[in-house]
Design an enzyme around this catalytic site. Structure first.
Site, short mmCIF file in Angstrom:
data_model
loop_
_atom_site.label_atom_id
_atom_site.label_comp_id
_atom_site.label_asym_id
_atom_site.label_seq_id
_atom_site.Cartn_x
_atom_site.Cartn_y
_atom_site.Cartn_z
N TYR A 1 -10.68 -10.74 -4.85
CA TYR A 1 -9.93 -9.85 -5.73
C TYR A 1 -9.09 -10.65 -6.72
O TYR A 1 -8.35 -11.57 -6.34
CB TYR A 1 -9.05 -8.94 -4.89
CG TYR A 1 -8.12 -8.07 -5.68
CD1 TYR A 1 -8.57 -7.33 -6.78
CD2 TYR A 1 -6.78 -7.96 -5.35
CE1 TYR A 1 -7.72 -6.53 -7.51
CE2 TYR A 1 -5.92 -7.15 -6.07
CZ TYR A 1 -6.39 -6.44 -7.15
OH TYR A 1 -5.54 -5.66 -7.87
N ARG B 1 14.23 1.28 5.75
CA ARG B 1 13.64 -0.01 5.38
C ARG B 1 13.30 -0.81 6.63
O ARG B 1 12.30 -1.53 6.67
CB ARG B 1 14.60 -0.80 4.48
CG ARG B 1 14.12 -2.23 4.20
CD ARG B 1 14.83 -2.87 3.01
NE ARG B 1 16.27 -2.74 3.08
CZ ARG B 1 17.07 -3.52 3.82
NH1 ARG B 1 16.57 -4.48 4.58
NH2 ARG B 1 18.39 -3.33 3.81
N ASP C 1 -8.98 -10.85 4.25
CA ASP C 1 -8.85 -9.56 3.58
C ASP C 1 -10.00 -8.69 4.07
O ASP C 1 -11.16 -8.92 3.73
CB ASP C 1 -8.90 -9.74 2.07
CG ASP C 1 -8.63 -8.44 1.31
OD1 ASP C 1 -8.91 -7.36 1.86
OD2 ASP C 1 -8.17 -8.52 0.16
N LYS D 1 -7.47 1.91 -0.32
CA LYS D 1 -8.92 2.02 -0.40
C LYS D 1 -9.48 2.86 0.75
O LYS D 1 -9.16 4.02 0.88
CB LYS D 1 -9.53 0.63 -0.47
CG LYS D 1 -8.87 -0.30 -1.50
CD LYS D 1 -8.90 0.25 -2.92
CE LYS D 1 -8.52 -0.78 -3.98
NZ LYS D 1 -7.15 -1.29 -3.90
#
Length: 407
Positions: free
Chosen positions: A101, A48, A173, A198
């Site tokens: 988005y 982590r 973004d 993407k």
């Protein structure tokens, strides 16, 4: 500085010193042996906190975005959430691009609003609208360019200047453009977010997100410290297998984006000449209101093309009738995809002033042969003609569409 494709192949991708393996191994481990209490080998304790595979991908993406540090997360939304939690305080205000988005809008308006965060939506193409939206408690400006799904273009340097003037952060973004087409940090942005699902992953086989930050202090700490601590404490990290797949995809990003852009440009021009299509949204077209700005900011115009058809029935029939343009909510893969944003990616906006027009369809142009894709679009347009009723009027424009047309 070395070229983009050279960095994409080599940055953060250190060869295995023990075996000479050209591809770094996947460190599929949750924990690491210590040589003594808190005596760590190469700084690794628990995956982590750090993992060599994730670290390599983060370094690779940071180099390509010209950032100070990068952080990989389990999804694009997880990345956005971590950044917001890292820098915001209750009572803060966000200026949010109106065309973006739907999941980002939902994250801010439905989840972060519960912790006293407010937001205002603005036309991303109007710097006057951005300035007018600034409040004394504005801490963050958030914009997508090109935007999703209307492909609006924002003046990054202008947005950055407004953020600096008011002591706020600018977050961009960069999912649609990718670092191959534009680097927002070079224009003064403070942080970049990606859905690495993407174009960066590029093969529709991995879920992920990323935040890349500039060397900037905000509220008493660097963005590297703030986002790094949130990644560790919040724990929504990218796993080693996902990091490996995203890093592998990133190596060929430049080559794929060249193909995506070239094919999208051809399809946009072909669609613009079809009588069934009432409007094509693609910044590569000279008729696009943001064309000249996009040409200055970007290396190319991207692989996403949106189009408006005669009415809702035509749009629905078009989206559900093709073979190579497969119906899906995602984008950026080697295969072509089609989406009906109003009820798929942006369904959370229905009933608001930001809702997507009912006659709009979004295409993610893959790397197939252009001639085959045109033949597929012809099938879609034939279905659209058959479905469109003469008595049905074209869907009306939203506030955002009108703003884009008048920009």
């Amino acid at each position: 500085m070395t070229g983009f494709n050279t960095q994409a192949v080599h940055a953060g991708q250190h060869k295995d010193p023990h075996t000479g393996a050209v591809v770094p191994p996947i460190y599929q481990t949750s924990t690491f042996i210590q040589d003594g209490i808190n005596v760590l080998r190469s700084g690794h304790e628990y995956s982590r906190g750090s993992n060599p595979t994730r670290d390599g991908f983060q370094d690779q993406l940071t180099a390509l975005e010209h950032g100070a540090a990068g952080f990989a997360f389990a999804s694009g939304i997880a990345a956005e959430d971590a950044l917001l939690r890292a820098v915001l305080e209750p009572g803060d205000h966000i200026i949010l691009g109106a065309d973006g988005y739907g999941g980002t809008n939902r994250l801010i308006s439905k989840l972060h609003s519960k912790w006293g965060i407010t937001s205002s939506a603005v036309d991303i193409t109007s710097l006057d609208s951005v300035r007018a939206a600034v409040r004394p408690n504005t801490a963050l400006l958030w914009v997508e360019t090109p935007s999703n799904p209307l492909l609006g273009i924002a003046d990054l340097a202008g947005w950055a200047a407004i953020a600096r003037e008011h002591g706020a952060l600018l977050v961009v973004d960069n999912t649609f453009a990718t670092p191959y087409l534009q680097r927002p940090l070079d224009f003064g942005a403070h942080a970049v977010v990606h859905s690495t699902t993407k174009y960066i992953g590029g093969h529709s086989d991995v879920l992920g997100g990323a935040v890349i930050v500039a060397d900037h202090h905000f509220r008493g700490q660097t963005l590297t410290e703030a986002v790094g601590y949130q990644q560790f404490a919040g724990g929504a990290v990218a796993g080693p297998q996902d990091s490996y797949l995203a890093a592998r995809g990133l190596k060929t990003l430049g080559l794929r984006m060249e193909r995506h852009c070239a094919s999208a440009d051809k399809l946009a021009r072909w669609l613009d000449a079809q009588p069934e299509v009432t409007r094509v949204y693609y910044p590569g077209l000279e008729s696009h209101p943001g064309h000249e700005l996009a040409a200055r900011q970007q290396r190319g115009f991207g692989g996403i093309v949106s189009l408006a058809l005669e009415d809702e029935a035509a749009a629905r029939a078009f989206a559900q009738s093709m073979e190579y343009f497969q119906l899906s909510v995602s984008l950026g893969g080697v295969e072509s995809l089609v989406c009906y944003p109003r009820e798929m990616t942006h369904a959370s906006l229905i009933g608001t002033e930001l809702e997507i027009p009912a006659n709009l369809v979004r295409l993610s142009v893959g790397i197939e042969e252009v001639e085959d894709l045109i033949a597929d679009l012809q099938r879609g347009l034939a279905a659209a003609r058959a479905a469109s009723a003469p008595s049905v009027q074209p869907a009306t424009s939203t506030v955002r569409e009108k703003a884009l047309e008048n920009a």
